[in-house]
Scaffold this active site. Structure first.
Site, PDB file in Angstrom:
ATOM      1  N   GLY A 200       0.796  -1.228   0.000  1.00  0.00           N
ATOM      2  CA  GLY A 200       0.000   0.000   0.000  1.00  0.00           C
ATOM      3  C   GLY A 200       0.825   1.273   0.000  1.00  0.00           C
ATOM      4  N   HIS A 201       1.898   1.302   0.815  1.00  0.00           N
ATOM      5  CA  HIS A 201       2.592   2.587   0.999  1.00  0.00           C
ATOM      6  C   HIS A 201       3.471   2.982  -0.177  1.00  0.00           C
ATOM      7  CE1 HIS A 201       6.821   1.461   2.271  1.00  0.00           C
ATOM      8  NE2 HIS A 201       6.239   0.286   2.373  1.00  0.00           N
ATOM      9  N   CYS A 325      24.290   0.521   4.859  1.00  0.00           N
ATOM     10  CA  CYS A 325      25.365   0.607   5.843  1.00  0.00           C
ATOM     11  C   CYS A 325      25.087  -0.382   6.962  1.00  0.00           C
ATOM     12  CB  CYS A 325      25.437   2.022   6.405  1.00  0.00           C
ATOM     13  SG  CYS A 325      26.796   2.260   7.542  1.00  0.00           S
TER      14      CYS A 325
END
Ligand SMILES: *Cc1c(COP(=O)(O)O)cnc(C)c1O
Length: 392
Positions: A200-201, A325
């Site tokens: 969704g996002h 990282c």
């Protein structure tokens, strides 16, 4: 200072109409869809309306849509669910070297549990070669999982052809379409895929929502056990406001798709051409044309991606780099490594991903600050031609 958000592959802002539609379900419409009284029935109806909207976007039947907590869960569900349901048939899975970690780490875990996994290579543009898939298929293969479009470099894979090859051998085909949905047209019937993950996002819906398309008749087991929600495909009380938001985001994606594609492609090409013209020692990552409308991914030689990001942030620009990282050591991106880019070049990667709210002025702003940032970083790099050389 101007602020420009260019990291839509990481997440997007909730569309105002999505928020509007969600609000009642965070307030008065708080019922549990499993309850039989009116609050419950209304919540249930809202979930089914969202399911129909999502199914329509994909060309699927509503009964083939299962709501999940996002792309990661959908990918885990697809891989683990098919592996568990088909272990009698075989223990071989095929995927690629450039998948999202939601697929890659699940495949690695399945290896620990006794499955054999083939990770297909890609060419220098990030494309999977259909003949490689053909060669990798064995009578033991139970699943092929190949992403629709890559989140880092934007390359769009030839999914219809790859699915046809897998299906011709009777093998289940899954695609992680998290980056593709809402950005390019998708019809699961035309593509002939069995399973498709979305989130969704990434499409202007709320975070923590997603779905797995499961073609009727696909042999798969659920990941989450418990109540009988989602016709027992996914236990747990439904995230009703989230599902409503995802449904609205799907409806808007379908309605706005032609404009979004046109707008994003124009801005993307302006950005790519502008960067290539103004900066030297730069490489465009991913296929030139077979790529997502909103994706621009580069490697700048003699520059650290992290320094680039920090300097862009100081200029109000949100972007992303291909390196993750981890515990102080900079691991170059597995995707850029799979393209055959040398690690020192991959360290200078920059991903700019456009969205529906970006404008030409945003792109022009980036083009006005990026060349200076790169020049400044190169001036202090001992590796750059003409850069500062340390006395030894
Ligand atoms: C973002 C993303 C995911 C993970 O989705 P979430 O909803 O954040 O869990 C999976 N695959 C791809 C290609 C993605 O871009």
């Amino acid at each position: 200072m101007r602020r420009v958000y260019l990291d839509h592959a990481a997440t997007t802002a909730v569309h105002p109409e999505v928020l509007e539609e969600m609000l009642p379900y965070l307030k008065e419409e708080f019922g549990n869809p499993s309850s039989i009284y009116s609050w419950g029935r209304e919540a249930k109806a809202a979930v089914e309306k969202a399911r129909a909207r999502l199914a329509h976007l994909l060309g699927a039947h509503p009964a083939e849509i299962v709501f999940t907590s996002g792309g990661t869960e959908s990918d885990n569900f697809a891989l683990r669910g098919v592996a568990a349901a088909n272990s009698q048939k075989g223990n071989h899975i095929i995927t690629t070297k450039i998948e999202h970690h939601a697929v890659l780490h699940t495949a690695e875990q399945l290896e620990k549990e006794g499955f054999r996994v083939t990770y297909l290579p890609v060419d220098r543009d990030g494309l999977v070669r259909p003949e490689d898939l053909e060669e990798a298929l064995t009578p033991d293969t139970v699943l092929v999982s190949i992403m629709f479009a890559n989140n880092e470099i934007g390359t769009i894979e030839p999914i219809a052809e790859l699915a046809r090859i897998a299906k011709s051998k009777g093998v289940i085909f899954h695609t992680d379409a998290v980056q593709a949905v809402g950005n390019i047209p998708i019809d699961v019937k035309e593509l002939n895929v069995d399973l498709l993950s979305l989130s969704g996002h990434k499409i202007y819906g709320p975070k923590g929502t997603g779905a797995l398309y499961i073609r009727r008749g696909t042999r798969i087991e659920p990941l989450l056990l418990g109540g009988a929600q989602e016709r027992k495909w996914r236990a747990g009380t439904e995230n009703v406001p989230g599902i409503v938001g995802l449904g609205k985001a799907a409806e808007l994606a379908e309605k706005e798709l032609p404009q979004r594609m046109k707008h994003l492609t124009e801005l993307r090409d302006l950005l790519i051409n502008g960067v290539m013209e103004r900066i030297d020692h730069v490489r465009l990552n991913g296929h030139r044309t077979q790529r997502l409308p909103g994706n621009a991914s580069f490697c700048f030689e003699f520059v650290e991606g992290e320094s680039l990001l920090l300097n862009l942030d100081l200029a109000g620009i949100a972007a992303s780099s291909g390196s993750a990282c981890t515990s102080g050591s900079l691991e170059p991106s597995h995707v850029l490594m799979a393209l055959g880019i040398p690690p020192e070049v991959a360290h200078g990667s920059l991903r700019l991903t456009l969205g529906r709210d970006n404008t030409r002025e945003d792109v022009e702003y980036v083009l006005s600050v990026l060349p200076d940032i790169v020049a400044r970083l190169r001036a202090i790099s001992p590796l750059a031609p003409g850069g500062v050389k340390e006395d030894v």
